[in-house]
Scaffold this active site. Structure first.
Site, PDB file in Angstrom:
ATOM      1  N   HIS A 157      -4.849  -8.360   4.243  1.00 50.28           N
ATOM      2  CA  HIS A 157      -3.946  -7.207   3.883  1.00 50.28           C
ATOM      3  C   HIS A 157      -2.952  -8.410   3.149  1.00 50.28           C
ATOM      4  O   HIS A 157      -3.312  -9.201   3.127  1.00 50.28           O
ATOM      5  CB  HIS A 157      -2.877  -6.736   4.530  1.00 50.28           C
ATOM      6  CG  HIS A 157      -3.471  -5.762   5.300  1.00 50.28           C
ATOM      7  ND1 HIS A 157      -2.869  -5.323   6.661  1.00 50.28           N
ATOM      8  CD2 HIS A 157      -4.553  -5.184   5.285  1.00 50.28           C
ATOM      9  CE1 HIS A 157      -3.782  -4.529   7.357  1.00 50.28           C
ATOM     10  NE2 HIS A 157      -5.106  -3.982   6.405  1.00 50.28           N
ATOM     11  N   THR A 158      -2.738  -7.753   2.060  1.00 49.20           N
ATOM     12  CA  THR A 158      -1.597  -8.851   0.625  1.00 49.20           C
ATOM     13  C   THR A 158      -0.586  -9.315   2.067  1.00 49.20           C
ATOM     14  O   THR A 158      -0.066  -8.894   2.155  1.00 49.20           O
ATOM     15  CB  THR A 158      -1.771  -7.768  -0.041  1.00 49.20           C
ATOM     16  OG1 THR A 158      -2.121  -6.780  -0.964  1.00 49.20           O
ATOM     17  CG2 THR A 158      -0.433  -8.981  -1.099  1.00 49.20           C
TER      18      THR A 158
END
Lengths: 290, 226
Positions: free
Chosen positions: A66-67
């Site tokens: 995930h970012t």
């Protein structure tokens, strides 16, 4: 980021960079039924087109990332309403950390005939958002019933999207300003990467919220003329340029007006003053320097 | 309607290029109770004729509020109408959640029609047996639509469906030019009741008693009033 040597693809032949075959083929040499394929692998041996998350994990590879942090970012966006319209402004810089990497990035984008979007934060996420908004506009076009999304509806939509992504711990790393006309009246809304959304007469993201908004609070009136609004925005842009290290002296202003629709100006620079003694001779009063 | 060998299921064409099951579904609407609707520049009004089966009961509800700005009147298999109403309410709510605004009537009507079309093209489904008069207000003003079991939808200035609706439609055709400028009162009590009840009054002229009362619904910027 790091230069990679050419990877000759066993599928495409030497001299071509491309995907290697998942199951290397000896064409024409093995008899039928000689290959063993999992049911999820195409028989040609190439990587499956759709990524199967469970397959990834079972192969012992990395979990779904995930970012965690932004890479190429834009800085502040400023917005004010005035009599008969609303105005957004930003610089045209996309920074790569501290490096002023891309100096002609348009961070103010026209969404439809009544709305402009301004974004700070990760530029690739902005491009993803623009793709999504494009899909919405295409749906409106295909419906062909004269209805299109208003700026307040786009603002609500984006706040749902941003909040949903935040809930998945995979945010779109942006601070957005949505500006437009809502039933003929100026509308200005802000949505950030954790889904906080609100609307007001004047807003700013990033450093602008600390540097520009006090100026807006002092000088903004909802019935300002366009000249007064432009002057105020330019003053705020100047302050942001002086005090924000990730900014350049190249700005754009976008307007949405009842008279003229949406327009985004060409890039312009503001006059700045650097002859202050403290800049010319910064170490004059310091100890231990020459 | 005559029975024929091409009407067993909805996925069979007749040699004349017709799908009989869809037409039979439309016949179910024609046999249903009357629903009438008409529209002015500011309001849309719906009415249904409610008939009680016996003295021991009241009539079936045939007008449904879908959202603050939109309502429907059903004619035919009212249970199918209730099911479509549930779908429409869900769509309107989802739209409100995402966009914080009223769903445009045209978009909703198209979704209902697409739903109805699917039911005319699956061997394991049957067409809806209900016609809907959809009345609503959105950014484009007051709108009135008729959704057909065939999956088509039509926009109307005024319309009537169900039993004895032809007489009502003839009446509306004669009078519809007065409607755009008419006040709500004029639409409600004079025209709508005239249009809705007249066919019954005419048909039952010789019989004792008469039809039931009419229920009306007006949609404007304020919540839908029944």
């Amino acid at each position: 980021m790091f230069a990679k040597g050419p990877s000759h693809s066993t599928a495409l032949g030497p001299g071509c960079a491309g995907p290697p075959l998942a199951n290397p083929q000896n064409f024409g040499q093995a008899g039928p039924g000689a290959h063993e394929h999992g049911s999820h692998q195409p028989s040609c041996g190439a990587a499956p087109f759709a990524v199967d998350a469970s397959m990834l994990r079972s192969a012992g590879s990395q979990p779904h990332k995930h970012t965690q942090s932004p890479y190429v970012t834009g800085s502040s966006v400023l917005g004010i309403t005035y009599a008969g319209g609303v105005m957004l402004a930003s610089d045209t810089l996309a920074s790569y950390g501290s490096t002023k990497r891309y100096k002609s990035v348009q961070r103010l984008v026209k969404v439809n005939e009544t709305t402009v979007l301004g974004a700070g934060g990760e530029i690739s996420d902005l491009q993803y958002i623009l793709n999504m908004l494009d899909d919405l506009s295409t749906e409106d076009y295909c419906a062909d019933d004269g209805q299109s999304l208003s700026s307040q509806e786009l603002y609500s939509y984006l706040s749902r999207v941003m909040y949903n992504r935040r809930n998945k711990m995979d945010p779109l790393w942006n601070s957005l300003l949505i500006a437009g006309l809502e039933s003929g009246k100026p509308f200005l809304g802000s949505v950030n990467m954790i889904g906080v959304a609100f609307s007001d007469d004047h807003l700013a993201t990033g450093f602008g919220s600390h540097l520009a908004r006090p100026l807006f609070r002092k000088k903004h009136r909802p019935d300002m003329s366009e000249e007064e609004a432009t002057a105020l925005i330019r003053e705020a842009l100047e302050v942001c340029y002086y005090r924000d290290k990730q900014s350049i002296n190249k700005f754009q202003i976008a307007k949405v007006t009842t008279a003229g629709g949406v327009s985004i100006s060409d890039a312009f620079a503001l006059p700045t003053k650097w002859e202050y003694q403290a800049f010319v001779d910064p170490t004059r009063d310091a100890v231990g320097v020459w | 309607m005559f029975r024929n060998q091409y009407d067993t299921d909805v996925v069979t064409w007749s040699p004349q290029g017709r799908i009989h099951q869809v037409e039979y579904a439309m016949e179910a609407v024609k046999q249903g109770s009357t629903a009438v609707a008409l529209k002015s520049n500011t309001h849309v009004v719906l009415a249904t004729l409610n008939r009680a089966d016996s003295e021991l009961t009241s009539s079936l509800q045939k007008i449904f509020k879908v959202d603050d700005h939109l309502g429907i009147a059903a004619s035919g298999l009212i249970s199918d109408g209730r099911s479509l109403c549930k779908f429409m309410r869900s769509e309107c709510l989802n739209h409100r959640y995402v966009y914080e605004s009223a769903m445009p009537v045209t978009r909703l009507v198209r979704e209902v029609a697409d739903n109805a079309q699917v039911c005319t093209q699956r061997s394991w489904k049957r067409p809806y047996g209900v016609g809907l008069l959809v009345a609503g207000q959105d950014k484009s003003g007051p709108r009135l639509f008729y959704c057909c079991p065939s999956g088509n939808y039509y926009e109307y200035l005024a319309h009537a469906i169900g039993g004895r609706s032809q007489a009502a439609r003839t009446y509306l055709e004669r009078k519809h030019e007065e409607y755009p400028e008419a006040s709500l009162d004029a639409l409600d009590f004079k025209e709508l009741d005239e249009a809705a009840l007249r066919p019954y009054i005419d048909a039952l002229k010789d019989a004792e008693g008469g039809g039931g009362g009419g229920g009306t619904a007006a949609d404007d910027a304020a919540p839908m009033e029944t």
